[in-house]
Motif scaffolding. Sequence first.
Motif, PDB file in Angstrom:
ATOM      1  N   HIS B 245       0.802  -1.226   0.000  1.00  0.00           N
ATOM      2  CA  HIS B 245       0.000   0.000   0.000  1.00  0.00           C
ATOM      3  C   HIS B 245       0.832   1.273   0.000  1.00  0.00           C
ATOM      4  O   HIS B 245       0.387   2.292  -0.524  1.00  0.00           O
ATOM      5  CB  HIS B 245      -0.957   0.015   1.195  1.00  0.00           C
ATOM      6  N   THR B 246       2.013   1.248   0.624  1.00  0.00           N
ATOM      7  CA  THR B 246       2.818   2.477   0.651  1.00  0.00           C
ATOM      8  C   THR B 246       3.316   2.786  -0.765  1.00  0.00           C
ATOM      9  O   THR B 246       3.228   3.924  -1.236  1.00  0.00           O
ATOM     10  CB  THR B 246       3.980   2.335   1.644  1.00  0.00           C
ATOM     11  N   LYS B 321       0.425   8.351   5.169  1.00  0.00           N
ATOM     12  CA  LYS B 321      -0.178   8.409   6.506  1.00  0.00           C
ATOM     13  C   LYS B 321       0.501   7.455   7.487  1.00  0.00           C
ATOM     14  O   LYS B 321       0.492   7.663   8.681  1.00  0.00           O
ATOM     15  CB  LYS B 321      -1.658   8.064   6.356  1.00  0.00           C
ATOM     16  N   LYS B 322       1.050   6.368   6.976  1.00  0.00           N
ATOM     17  CA  LYS B 322       1.647   5.366   7.864  1.00  0.00           C
ATOM     18  C   LYS B 322       3.025   5.761   8.379  1.00  0.00           C
ATOM     19  O   LYS B 322       3.621   5.032   9.151  1.00  0.00           O
ATOM     20  CB  LYS B 322       1.730   4.010   7.160  1.00  0.00           C
ATOM     21  N   LEU B 328      10.296   6.141   7.408  1.00  0.00           N
ATOM     22  CA  LEU B 328       9.526   5.369   6.433  1.00  0.00           C
ATOM     23  C   LEU B 328       9.420   3.920   6.915  1.00  0.00           C
ATOM     24  O   LEU B 328      10.422   3.238   7.099  1.00  0.00           O
ATOM     25  CB  LEU B 328      10.244   5.404   5.074  1.00  0.00           C
ATOM     26  N   ARG B 329       8.189   3.478   7.150  1.00  0.00           N
ATOM     27  CA  ARG B 329       7.982   2.092   7.572  1.00  0.00           C
ATOM     28  C   ARG B 329       7.346   1.326   6.421  1.00  0.00           C
ATOM     29  O   ARG B 329       6.387   1.778   5.825  1.00  0.00           O
ATOM     30  CB  ARG B 329       7.051   2.039   8.788  1.00  0.00           C
ATOM     31  N   LEU B 330       7.888   0.165   6.127  1.00  0.00           N
ATOM     32  CA  LEU B 330       7.354  -0.638   5.037  1.00  0.00           C
ATOM     33  C   LEU B 330       6.924  -2.011   5.544  1.00  0.00           C
ATOM     34  O   LEU B 330       7.506  -2.551   6.488  1.00  0.00           O
ATOM     35  CB  LEU B 330       8.422  -0.836   3.960  1.00  0.00           C
ATOM     36  N   VAL B 331       5.894  -2.550   4.913  1.00  0.00           N
ATOM     37  CA  VAL B 331       5.512  -3.936   5.170  1.00  0.00           C
ATOM     38  C   VAL B 331       6.192  -4.790   4.102  1.00  0.00           C
ATOM     39  O   VAL B 331       6.012  -4.559   2.907  1.00  0.00           O
ATOM     40  CB  VAL B 331       3.981  -4.120   5.091  1.00  0.00           C
ATOM     41  N   LEU B 332       6.984  -5.751   4.536  1.00  0.00           N
ATOM     42  CA  LEU B 332       7.686  -6.640   3.608  1.00  0.00           C
ATOM     43  C   LEU B 332       7.409  -8.084   4.014  1.00  0.00           C
ATOM     44  O   LEU B 332       6.631  -8.348   4.940  1.00  0.00           O
ATOM     45  CB  LEU B 332       9.190  -6.331   3.627  1.00  0.00           C
ATOM     46  N   LEU B 333       8.022  -9.027   3.302  1.00  0.00           N
ATOM     47  CA  LEU B 333       7.763 -10.448   3.544  1.00  0.00           C
ATOM     48  C   LEU B 333       9.029 -11.178   3.978  1.00  0.00           C
ATOM     49  O   LEU B 333      10.086 -11.004   3.375  1.00  0.00           O
ATOM     50  CB  LEU B 333       7.206 -11.099   2.267  1.00  0.00           C
TER      51      LEU B 333
END
Lengths: 361, 361
Positions: B245-246, B321-322, B328-333
Motif C-alpha cells: 500500500h505504501t 499516513k503510515k 519510512l515504515r514498510l511492510v515486507l515479507l
Amino acid sequence: MQTLTVDLGDRSYPIYIGPGLLRNKELYSPHVKGRQVLIVTNETVAPIYLDDVKSALTDYQVDTVILPDGEKYKDLDTLNMIFDELLDRRHNRTTTLVALGGGVIGDMTGFAAATYQRGVNFIQVPTTLLSQVDSSVGGKTAVNHPLGKNMIGAFHQPQAVIADTDTLETLPLREMAAGMAEVIKYGLISDSEFYLWLQDNVAGLMSGDDESLAEAIYRSCENKADVVAQDEREGGIRATLNLGHTFGHAIEAHQGYGKWLHGEAVGAGMMMAADLSKRLGYLTEKDEHDLLRLLQAAHLPVKGPKDMSCDDYISRMAVDKKVLDGALRLVLLKGIGQAYITSDVPRDLLEETLMAYGAAR
Amino acid sequence: MQTLTVDLGDRSYPIYIGPGLLRNKELYSPHVKGRQVLIVTNETVAPIYLDDVKSALTDYQVDTVILPDGEKYKDLDTLNMIFDELLDRRHNRTTTLVALGGGVIGDMTGFAAATYQRGVNFIQVPTTLLSQVDSSVGGKTAVNHPLGKNMIGAFHQPQAVIADTDTLETLPLREMAAGMAEVIKYGLISDSEFYLWLQDNVAGLMSGDDESLAEAIYRSCENKADVVAQDEREGGIRATLNLGHTFGHAIEAHQGYGKWLHGEAVGAGMMMAADLSKRLGYLTEKDEHDLLRLLQAAHLPVKGPKDMSCDDYISRMAVDKKVLDGALRLVLLKGIGQAYITSDVPRDLLEETLMAYGAAR
C-alpha cells in the motif's frame, strides 16, 4: 488545586481544578504524547487566554485555529476549519488537540479529535462554569445540524481537563448563572448534602469566591462522573442528567435557540420538574420553595417565557431527542437528591405544572 | 451460504457469504433493532439492486439516499446528504443504516452510522469484490478531505455483513481485478496455504465461479478478521494489512487519485514489496516469479506507471499516513504468508526495486 479522576477503565482521566492552572506547563505535558499540538479556541477567548496556554506548550509544534464565537457556528462547515488546519500543518496521529473555551469549543474540538485520522488525543481547557461542570465530564462531542442540535457526534474521552477557576472572573453574570443551573442540578438528582451546601454558599459562588467555586466544580464533576461511570453510553441512569432539560429544550426551541441560554431554560425546567414531582406526592411545599429561592439567588429564571402555551410545551417536548418510540419520558424527583425516570405522567398534572411555572393559558 | 463470525467481544458480527443473499429477509431482521431503516446507495447500484434490498425490508419504515457515484464524492458535503435524510425522516437512535454498494458507500455509510446521534447500527451489503474482502472487516469508516484520503473517520463495527456473490456478475473486469489484489494480499501476508489455492483457482475466480468466489471471500475475511481481532485500533500487527500500500499510495497520489484503481496500484505495490523482500534475502526468485504470474492471471498490473521516477516514489512514500515521526515504515515479507514491518530499508535496495518494477531512471 484539587484533582478528580474520572474512572472509565483505560479511558480514565484527571480533572484539575483551581486558580491559575491554564498556564501550568506540568498539567499539560503528561497528556501530550506526540510533538504536535493544535489549540482550538474562539474570537472571544483567544485575546484573553491564548497566549497563556501557548506559553505552557513551548516544547511542541503549536498551531492555532480561532473559530467564530457562538452556537450558530457549531456546524460541519466550521468543524472543517479544524481539519483544514490539522492537514495543512501536517498533524499526524500522535497530535493532541487543546479545546480552549466554553461548551461549543469543547464539543467541536472533541468531535474533531474523535474523527481526525479516526481518533486522536485531546485536552479540555474549559473557560466557562457550564463547560467546567458539564461538558468536561461524559465524553459527549458533537456539532449541530440545521434540523437538530448535537445530531452529529461521537463519544470520545479527553486525556485531561484543566478547569482554571480564574477564567470565571471574566465570565458575564448571565453565563455564570447558566452554569449554576447545572451545578444545582447535580444536587437535585443525586447529592442532597451538596444541595444543602449550595443553599449556604450560593452568594459566595455568585461573587466569585475561588475556594467555593473549586468545591462546587469538584462536587459537580464528581456527581456527573459517578453517573457516567455507571452508564458511559447513555443506556439508562445517565438520562437522569437531563433533569429539567425536556422542559428546557421546549423553551429553547420555541424561543429560537440562543435567546434564552441553555442553563436559563434548564433553571425554569427544573422548577417545573420539581413542581410536577410535588404534585405526584414526592416533594414538599418547602422543597419547592427552597429550590425557588436557590434559583433566584443564582440569578436564574424560575418560570418559562410568558408567551408559551401548554400546547407549545407539549408539542415541543414530544419531539425531543429523549423521546423513545413516541412515549414522553421525563426525569422527575422522588426527593431531593433522588432523580428517577418515568414515562407515566398524568396529562392533567403536567398541565397544572405548566400553568403554574411555564405556560400562559 | 457460508457464515463467518468476526470475533470482537460485544462488537462481534457475522459475515454471510453466498449467492442470492441480498434479498433474503431473514439475514436482515436479527440485526435491525428498531423500526426504521435507511438504505444508502449510489446512482450506479440503485437501479440494479435497490428494489431487491427493499423487498427484504418490508417490515420497517424504509427510506433511501442515492448518492452520486465515485471516490470524489466521498466528502463531508455528500455525507451530509445522509444526515439530511435521517433528520428529515425523523430517524431516531434505534435506526439502522444499510450500506448498499462498494467501498465508498460502505465507508461513508459507516461513518454516518458512527456519528449520527453519536452512533447507530448499520449493516453492510457490499457489491464489489474489494468491499466484500476488505472494507467489510475492520470497522474503518471515513470520508476524504481535499488534503488527504480517509482523514476524517471513526472505528465503527457493523451489525452484519451480507456479501452476495451474485453481485460480482455485474462487476467490470477492472474492478474484479482490483478486488483480487486484496485477496492475493491475504495469502501473501498470513496464509501460504490459501496462496497456493489461489494459484490453482485464479482462473475460476476471474470467470465468476460462485463456489470459488465464496471460498476466496471467506478465507480473505477470515484472515483479515484474525488480524483485526488482535489489533482492532491499529497499534501494531494490523499495519501488515498495508502490504504493497505504501508503494501503491505513491502511485495513486502521483497519478491523481482515480486514474489507477486502488487495487491496481496495490498489485504493482505488492510486486515491489516482494522484489525488495527478495533483495533482502527473504524470498526466492521462484516466489517472485509465481507472484508475477498470479497477478497477471488476475489481470493486475505488475509494474508502476512509466512516467514515475525513483524520487517521485520516495517523496510520495515519505508523506504517507503510515509514516510515524518521519521514519519510512514498510511492510515486507519474510516468506510467503509471513509479513513483517520494518523501518530499516537500505536506500540502494529500495532504488533497485523501484528501478526494476516501478520507476523510470
